[in-house]
Design a protein around this motif. Structure first.
Motif, PDB file in Angstrom:
ATOM      1  N   SER A 162      -7.751  -0.006  -9.513  1.00  0.00           N
ATOM      2  CA  SER A 162      -8.618   0.780 -10.398  1.00  0.00           C
ATOM      3  C   SER A 162      -7.994   2.093 -10.829  1.00  0.00           C
ATOM      4  N   TYR A 163      -6.792   2.374 -10.356  1.00  0.00           N
ATOM      5  CA  TYR A 163      -6.239   3.720 -10.561  1.00  0.00           C
ATOM      6  C   TYR A 163      -5.277   3.809 -11.733  1.00  0.00           C
ATOM      7  N   LYS A 164      -5.012   2.697 -12.407  1.00  0.00           N
ATOM      8  CA  LYS A 164      -4.118   2.743 -13.561  1.00  0.00           C
ATOM      9  C   LYS A 164      -4.958   3.050 -14.801  1.00  0.00           C
ATOM     10  N   TYR A 165      -5.190   2.071 -15.633  1.00  0.00           N
ATOM     11  CA  TYR A 165      -5.945   2.307 -16.865  1.00  0.00           C
ATOM     12  C   TYR A 165      -7.408   2.644 -16.599  1.00  0.00           C
ATOM     13  N   MET A 166      -7.889   2.355 -15.383  1.00  0.00           N
ATOM     14  CA  MET A 166      -9.297   2.626 -15.062  1.00  0.00           C
ATOM     15  C   MET A 166      -9.533   4.040 -14.550  1.00  0.00           C
ATOM     16  N   ASN A 167      -8.471   4.796 -14.267  1.00  0.00           N
ATOM     17  CA  ASN A 167      -8.572   6.249 -14.016  1.00  0.00           C
ATOM     18  C   ASN A 167      -9.474   6.624 -12.839  1.00  0.00           C
ATOM     19  N   SER A 168      -9.428   5.850 -11.755  1.00  0.00           N
ATOM     20  CA  SER A 168     -10.349   6.130 -10.649  1.00  0.00           C
ATOM     21  C   SER A 168      -9.742   6.982  -9.546  1.00  0.00           C
ATOM     22  N   GLY A 169      -8.431   7.251  -9.614  1.00  0.00           N
ATOM     23  CA  GLY A 169      -7.814   8.097  -8.594  1.00  0.00           C
ATOM     24  C   GLY A 169      -6.815   7.338  -7.748  1.00  0.00           C
ATOM     25  N   PRO A 170      -5.834   8.054  -7.174  1.00  0.00           N
ATOM     26  CA  PRO A 170      -4.707   7.425  -6.484  1.00  0.00           C
ATOM     27  C   PRO A 170      -5.133   6.521  -5.334  1.00  0.00           C
ATOM     28  N   GLY A 171      -4.602   5.290  -5.361  1.00  0.00           N
ATOM     29  CA  GLY A 171      -4.855   4.345  -4.277  1.00  0.00           C
ATOM     30  C   GLY A 171      -6.291   3.896  -4.146  1.00  0.00           C
ATOM     31  N   ASN A 172      -7.055   4.019  -5.199  1.00  0.00           N
ATOM     32  CA  ASN A 172      -8.498   3.788  -5.083  1.00  0.00           C
ATOM     33  C   ASN A 172      -8.833   2.308  -4.978  1.00  0.00           C
ATOM     34  N   ALA A 173     -10.137   2.062  -4.804  1.00  0.00           N
ATOM     35  CA  ALA A 173     -10.644   0.732  -4.480  1.00  0.00           C
ATOM     36  C   ALA A 173     -10.315  -0.288  -5.569  1.00  0.00           C
ATOM     37  N   SER A 174     -10.188  -1.525  -5.141  1.00  0.00           N
ATOM     38  CA  SER A 174      -9.820  -2.631  -6.015  1.00  0.00           C
ATOM     39  C   SER A 174     -11.045  -3.413  -6.453  1.00  0.00           C
ATOM     40  N   GLY A 175     -10.981  -3.944  -7.663  1.00  0.00           N
ATOM     41  CA  GLY A 175     -12.027  -4.829  -8.150  1.00  0.00           C
ATOM     42  C   GLY A 175     -11.669  -6.282  -7.901  1.00  0.00           C
ATOM     43  N   VAL A 176     -12.696  -7.105  -7.749  1.00  0.00           N
ATOM     44  CA  VAL A 176     -12.520  -8.531  -7.473  1.00  0.00           C
ATOM     45  C   VAL A 176     -13.446  -9.329  -8.367  1.00  0.00           C
ATOM     46  N   PHE A 177     -12.928 -10.452  -8.877  1.00  0.00           N
ATOM     47  CA  PHE A 177     -13.723 -11.417  -9.617  1.00  0.00           C
ATOM     48  C   PHE A 177     -13.668 -12.755  -8.889  1.00  0.00           C
ATOM     49  N   VAL A 178     -14.838 -13.363  -8.711  1.00  0.00           N
ATOM     50  CA  VAL A 178     -14.935 -14.732  -8.192  1.00  0.00           C
ATOM     51  C   VAL A 178     -15.882 -15.488  -9.108  1.00  0.00           C
ATOM     52  N   HIS A 179     -15.410 -16.596  -9.663  1.00  0.00           N
ATOM     53  CA  HIS A 179     -16.224 -17.336 -10.625  1.00  0.00           C
ATOM     54  C   HIS A 179     -17.522 -17.801  -9.981  1.00  0.00           C
ATOM     55  N   GLU A 180     -18.583 -17.841 -10.760  1.00  0.00           N
ATOM     56  CA  GLU A 180     -19.912 -18.126 -10.237  1.00  0.00           C
ATOM     57  C   GLU A 180     -20.021 -19.477  -9.538  1.00  0.00           C
TER      58      GLU A 180
END
Length: 422
Positions: A242-260
């Motif tokens: 989340s810290y690259k284009y999402m601008n959330s801060g260094p080493g910040n939490a990751s997003g996850v997708f799991v198909h329904e």
């Protein structure tokens, strides 16, 4: 559009830019008393000014409520992560229930491999791209070894053609077909970190699934940068930092997708923890795992609220702007940067080779033939924050939320001066 490499023209583009006011939403480092020209949003995005307010809210609640903040804060901590789901779903093309936030990127890829890399004696191979980001390589190699396979036999790398800097979709699809019923998993970087290429994720996902394999995507350089349709593409899973284009801060939490289609299942292989249980029964402390019917079932522990706060602040900006508007400016500003590079190339005794193909997002990777590390050092000393990759490549990523067209023009002038004065 016909571009001009002049300061006046760049300022005209900025005056017409619907996102120009968002530049003021971010803090810029300064060099020589001036805001830098920032090209490394593909490594760490700038800090949104509103992030401080969100973090201060959590600190205030912690100070005044202590443990009761879990339930009585203005944004209660026990379901804080749920506030990110809808906004993230819009960014990655997913339903809110298919998205969660937890841990960091490589940790999450390992956890997702528990569910989606289920090798058998015959179906055990993994397809990835040649020279994937090192963390992905290490992760895949260690997963193969963990399951008792030789990584050199289990991992199939799709290579670039000789003399080429980018992959051909047909080569990836051909490799998938050749591996056939030995294929257990396709896991690739949707946007390559080195050359900035955006892979045809829809076609690759379809091909992998046609062979009976799971398909997942590392979207470290994709989330917040390109249009994603993870649900519609039928990908099984994905993860991103989340810290690259999402601008959330260094080493910040990751997003996850799991198909329904994988949600709500009690028998799916998965490492589990108490925050993955249903909210209604979580605090009953039952010995049996009762999975929530969303991607939150992959959560292990209660989320890091101080990390999620700036992520939520950034998502507020993305929601205001919308990915469509963001992508519209991205395409224009990257095209202008490309134009400026070609114009400067005509004025100096050097050769710039852009190795990023037309299938791209924010990033242009540029071979500086005839130049060395000293040019990169000159850029940095003169307020251009960019990224160097051996042997002589600079990566330029003009993030559309905070980069201006005037930045592109000024960069060209600094680049020219750095070459002429070496």
């Amino acid at each position: 559009m016909s571009f001009k490499n002049t300061l006046e023209f760049a300022k005209q583009l900025d005056a017409q830019d619907k996102l120009s006011q968002y530049r003021n939403e971010f803090h810029f480092p300064q060099v020589n008393g001036k805001d830098v020209i920032y090209f490394t949003g593909n490594s760490l995005g700038l800090q949104p000014k509103r992030s401080q307010k969100y973090v201060d809210e959590v600190m205030k609640d912690w100070r005044e409520l202590a443990v009761e903040g879990h339930f009585y804060a203005d944004k209660p901590w026990w379901d804080y992560h749920e506030r990110l789901a809808e906004g993230l779903g819009k960014v990655v093309g997913a339903k809110p229930e298919e998205v969660t936030v937890m841990n960091t990127l490589t940790v999450n890829l390992h956890l997702l491999m528990v569910s989606f890399y289920r090798p058998s004696e015959k179906r055990f191979k993994i397809i990835c791209e040649e020279k994937a980001f090192p963390s992905d390589q290490y992760m895949l190699q260690s997963q193969a070894r963990f399951h008792g396979f030789d990584p050199s036999k289990a991992i199939v790398e799709v290579k670039k053609r000789d003399g080429e800097h980018a992959w051909y979709t047909e080569d990836i699809l051909q490799t998938i077909e050749e591996v056939g019923d030995e294929l257990a998993l396709v896991l690739m970087g949707g946007v390559n970190y080195y050359n900035g290429q955006v892979l045809d994720m829809e076609a690759i996902t379809k091909a992998g699934k046609a062979q009976g394999a799971f398909v997942g995507w590392d979207l470290a350089h994709g989330a917040g940068n390109i249009e994603l349709k993870l649900h519609d593409w039928d990908a099984d899973f994905g993860a991103w930092c989340s810290y690259k284009y999402m601008n959330s801060g260094p080493g910040n939490a990751s997003g996850v997708f799991v198909h329904e289609r994988h949600l709500g299942k009690e028998d799916i292989p998965r490492f589990e923890g108490w925050w993955g249980t249903k909210k209604e029964t979580r605090f009953l402390m039952k010995p049996e795992f009762d999975p929530t019917e969303t991607a939150d079932a992959w959560q292990l522990s209660n989320p890091p609220i101080l990390s999620l706060a700036p992520y939520l602040a950034s998502l507020e900006i993305f929601d205001e702007v919308g990915m469509g508007t963001l992508i519209e400016k991205r395409d224009k500003i990257v095209a202008y940067l490309e134009f400026v590079l070609h114009e400067i190339d005509k004025e100096v005794d050097s050769t710039f080779e852009i190795i990023t193909p037309e299938a791209r997002g924010c990033q242009l990777s540029v071979f500086l033939h005839g130049e060395g590390r000293s040019l990169f050092d000159y850029l940095m000393k003169n307020g251009v924050i960019t990224d160097w990759r051996e042997p002589n490549v600079i990566r330029l990523a003009p993030a559309p939320l905070y980069c201006s067209y005037e930045d592109m023009y000024n960069f060209g002038q600094i680049l020219k001066q750095g070459i002429l004065t070496k």
